[in-house]
Motif scaffolding. Structure first.
Motif, PDB file in Angstrom:
ATOM      1  N   ALA A   1       0.860  -1.184   0.000  1.00  0.00           N
ATOM      2  CA  ALA A   1       0.000   0.000   0.000  1.00  0.00           C
ATOM      3  C   ALA A   1       0.895   1.231   0.000  1.00  0.00           C
ATOM      4  O   ALA A   1       2.025   1.191   0.498  1.00  0.00           O
ATOM      5  N   ASN A   2       0.371   2.324  -0.544  1.00  0.00           N
ATOM      6  CA  ASN A   2       1.186   3.536  -0.573  1.00  0.00           C
ATOM      7  C   ASN A   2       1.059   4.296   0.746  1.00  0.00           C
ATOM      8  O   ASN A   2       0.404   3.859   1.691  1.00  0.00           O
ATOM      9  N   GLU A   3       1.684   5.473   0.807  1.00  0.00           N
ATOM     10  CA  GLU A   3       1.747   6.236   2.057  1.00  0.00           C
ATOM     11  C   GLU A   3       0.374   6.727   2.513  1.00  0.00           C
ATOM     12  O   GLU A   3       0.185   7.021   3.700  1.00  0.00           O
ATOM     13  N   SER A   4      -0.583   6.800   1.600  1.00  0.00           N
ATOM     14  CA  SER A   4      -1.948   7.211   1.956  1.00  0.00           C
ATOM     15  C   SER A   4      -2.837   6.032   2.315  1.00  0.00           C
ATOM     16  O   SER A   4      -4.026   6.211   2.605  1.00  0.00           O
ATOM     17  N   GLY A   5      -2.279   4.838   2.251  1.00  0.00           N
ATOM     18  CA  GLY A   5      -3.056   3.651   2.578  1.00  0.00           C
ATOM     19  C   GLY A   5      -3.774   3.018   1.408  1.00  0.00           C
ATOM     20  O   GLY A   5      -4.522   2.051   1.586  1.00  0.00           O
ATOM     21  N   GLN A   6      -3.548   3.541   0.192  1.00  0.00           N
ATOM     22  CA  GLN A   6      -4.178   2.967  -0.990  1.00  0.00           C
ATOM     23  C   GLN A   6      -3.507   1.635  -1.334  1.00  0.00           C
ATOM     24  O   GLN A   6      -2.284   1.564  -1.470  1.00  0.00           O
ATOM     25  N   LEU A   7      -4.320   0.601  -1.458  1.00  0.00           N
ATOM     26  CA  LEU A   7      -3.772  -0.712  -1.783  1.00  0.00           C
ATOM     27  C   LEU A   7      -3.147  -0.696  -3.171  1.00  0.00           C
ATOM     28  O   LEU A   7      -3.506   0.110  -4.037  1.00  0.00           O
ATOM     29  N   ALA A   8      -2.207  -1.587  -3.381  1.00  0.00           N
ATOM     30  CA  ALA A   8      -1.453  -1.627  -4.636  1.00  0.00           C
ATOM     31  C   ALA A   8      -2.374  -1.695  -5.844  1.00  0.00           C
ATOM     32  O   ALA A   8      -3.357  -2.441  -5.850  1.00  0.00           O
ATOM     33  N   ASP A   9      -2.060  -0.920  -6.841  1.00  0.00           N
ATOM     34  CA  ASP A   9      -2.778  -0.950  -8.125  1.00  0.00           C
ATOM     35  C   ASP A   9      -2.120  -2.004  -9.021  1.00  0.00           C
ATOM     36  O   ASP A   9      -1.434  -1.697  -9.975  1.00  0.00           O
ATOM     37  N   GLY A  10      -2.351  -3.245  -8.673  1.00  0.00           N
ATOM     38  CA  GLY A  10      -1.683  -4.357  -9.337  1.00  0.00           C
ATOM     39  C   GLY A  10      -0.828  -5.104  -8.333  1.00  0.00           C
ATOM     40  O   GLY A  10      -1.134  -5.144  -7.137  1.00  0.00           O
ATOM     41  N   GLU A  11       0.257  -5.691  -8.794  1.00  0.00           N
ATOM     42  CA  GLU A  11       1.145  -6.424  -7.902  1.00  0.00           C
ATOM     43  C   GLU A  11       1.865  -5.464  -6.940  1.00  0.00           C
ATOM     44  O   GLU A  11       2.169  -4.323  -7.311  1.00  0.00           O
ATOM     45  N   PRO A  12       2.135  -5.912  -5.711  1.00  0.00           N
ATOM     46  CA  PRO A  12       2.988  -5.110  -4.825  1.00  0.00           C
ATOM     47  C   PRO A  12       4.358  -4.893  -5.481  1.00  0.00           C
ATOM     48  O   PRO A  12       4.771  -5.659  -6.346  1.00  0.00           O
ATOM     49  N   VAL A  13       5.037  -3.827  -5.075  1.00  0.00           N
ATOM     50  CA  VAL A  13       6.387  -3.612  -5.586  1.00  0.00           C
ATOM     51  C   VAL A  13       7.375  -4.261  -4.623  1.00  0.00           C
ATOM     52  O   VAL A  13       7.307  -4.056  -3.401  1.00  0.00           O
ATOM     53  N   ARG A  14       8.231  -5.090  -5.165  1.00  0.00           N
ATOM     54  CA  ARG A  14       9.330  -5.653  -4.377  1.00  0.00           C
ATOM     55  C   ARG A  14      10.580  -4.837  -4.649  1.00  0.00           C
ATOM     56  O   ARG A  14      11.014  -4.679  -5.801  1.00  0.00           O
ATOM     57  N   ARG A  15      11.162  -4.292  -3.587  1.00  0.00           N
ATOM     58  CA  ARG A  15      12.433  -3.579  -3.689  1.00  0.00           C
ATOM     59  C   ARG A  15      13.514  -4.453  -3.059  1.00  0.00           C
ATOM     60  O   ARG A  15      13.328  -5.006  -1.971  1.00  0.00           O
TER      61      ARG A  15
ATOM     62  N   ILE B   1      29.458  -1.560  -1.266  1.00  0.00           N
ATOM     63  CA  ILE B   1      28.839  -1.363  -2.577  1.00  0.00           C
ATOM     64  C   ILE B   1      27.426  -1.905  -2.506  1.00  0.00           C
ATOM     65  O   ILE B   1      27.165  -2.916  -1.854  1.00  0.00           O
ATOM     66  N   ALA B   2      26.488  -1.232  -3.160  1.00  0.00           N
ATOM     67  CA  ALA B   2      25.084  -1.643  -3.098  1.00  0.00           C
ATOM     68  C   ALA B   2      24.432  -1.455  -4.457  1.00  0.00           C
ATOM     69  O   ALA B   2      24.670  -0.453  -5.135  1.00  0.00           O
ATOM     70  N   PHE B   3      23.621  -2.413  -4.836  1.00  0.00           N
ATOM     71  CA  PHE B   3      22.831  -2.326  -6.062  1.00  0.00           C
ATOM     72  C   PHE B   3      21.384  -2.556  -5.669  1.00  0.00           C
ATOM     73  O   PHE B   3      21.064  -3.537  -4.987  1.00  0.00           O
ATOM     74  N   ALA B   4      20.503  -1.642  -6.072  1.00  0.00           N
ATOM     75  CA  ALA B   4      19.082  -1.729  -5.723  1.00  0.00           C
ATOM     76  C   ALA B   4      18.258  -2.054  -6.963  1.00  0.00           C
ATOM     77  O   ALA B   4      18.626  -1.689  -8.086  1.00  0.00           O
ATOM     78  N   PHE B   5      17.118  -2.691  -6.728  1.00  0.00           N
ATOM     79  CA  PHE B   5      16.255  -3.134  -7.816  1.00  0.00           C
ATOM     80  C   PHE B   5      14.797  -3.002  -7.383  1.00  0.00           C
ATOM     81  O   PHE B   5      14.485  -3.025  -6.191  1.00  0.00           O
ATOM     82  N   ALA B   6      13.898  -2.889  -8.365  1.00  0.00           N
ATOM     83  CA  ALA B   6      12.466  -2.922  -8.073  1.00  0.00           C
ATOM     84  C   ALA B   6      11.747  -3.649  -9.201  1.00  0.00           C
ATOM     85  O   ALA B   6      12.183  -3.632 -10.359  1.00  0.00           O
ATOM     86  N   THR B   7      10.636  -4.287  -8.848  1.00  0.00           N
ATOM     87  CA  THR B   7       9.907  -5.120  -9.801  1.00  0.00           C
ATOM     88  C   THR B   7       8.812  -4.356 -10.550  1.00  0.00           C
ATOM     89  O   THR B   7       8.170  -4.930 -11.431  1.00  0.00           O
TER      90      THR B   7
END
Length: 200
Positions: A23-37, A171-177
């Motif tokens: 859900a986003n910061e306003s509490g709105q549920l994901a518009d589709g799949e959740p985002v995996r970071r 060292i760090a590498f970040a990703f999101a789906t």
């Protein structure tokens, strides 16, 4: 001198950070799949700590090995989900230079990461700092194939406990789906990417 244990590097620890946002910061549920970071990171001894060198080959030359392992760990953490965004960072201990951190993050390192997550035509957004252990770093994310996809501008914030020590670099590498939940600021849509120039 610490003994090398990963190619020519002394690597003290690996980190894997995974968050699934439902859900986003306003509490709105994901518009589709959740985002995996996902963040894959490593605390590595800095061979140039405490000294100046024009040649940074001790870091750069074998960094493909690090990229391959970061890519392997990222794909495993994604667990079959396609990766759409990426970004990278370095956190340099206080006996080192920011340039030492950047030396770990060159194309030699990044290309194997790209290959492991399905390619990437866009440049990888990057950040870094020289600091002590436990500081939070905000890693920028953008779409891996088209920088003009505004929905995928995002940030993942992480810290690394007792790292970096003064003579280390993290060292760090970040990703999101996927892009941000409920992104609604226009721009090129992910489904409209032409994939020719890394921009659109």
């Amino acid at each position: 001198m610490p003994e090398a244990n990963f190619g020519p590097y002394h690597l003290r620890k690996w980190y894997t950070h995974v968050e699934d946002v439902h859900a986003n910061e306003s509490g709105q549920l994901a518009d589709g799949e959740p985002v995996r970071r996902i963040v894959i990171a490593a605390a590595i001894r800095n061979p140039y700590a405490g000294r100046f060198s024009v040649d940074l080959g001790e870091i750069v030359d074998a960094s493909e090995l690090l990229g391959k392992e970061v890519g392997r760990r990222a794909a495993a953490a994604a667990d079959g989900r396609p990766i759409e965004s990426y970004g990278k960072a370095c956190v340099v201990g206080i006996a080192g230079e920011y340039e030492h951190g950047n030396a770990f993050l060159t194309q030699v390192f990044a290309d194997p990461v790209r290959a492991a997550v399905g390619g990437g035509k866009a440049w990888v957004p990057s950040t870094g700092k020289v600091t002590g252990p436990g500081v939070v770093i905000d890693i920028p994310l953008a779409h891996k194939d088209a920088l003009f996809v505004r929905s995928h501008y995002d940030t993942v914030s992480v810290s690394f406990g007792d790292a970096p020590r003064a003579d280390e670099v993290v060292i760090a590498f970040a990703f999101a789906t996927r892009g941000r939940l409920h992104a609604r600021l226009g721009g090129v849509a992910a489904g409209e990417i032409q994939g020719e120039d890394g921009l659109r």
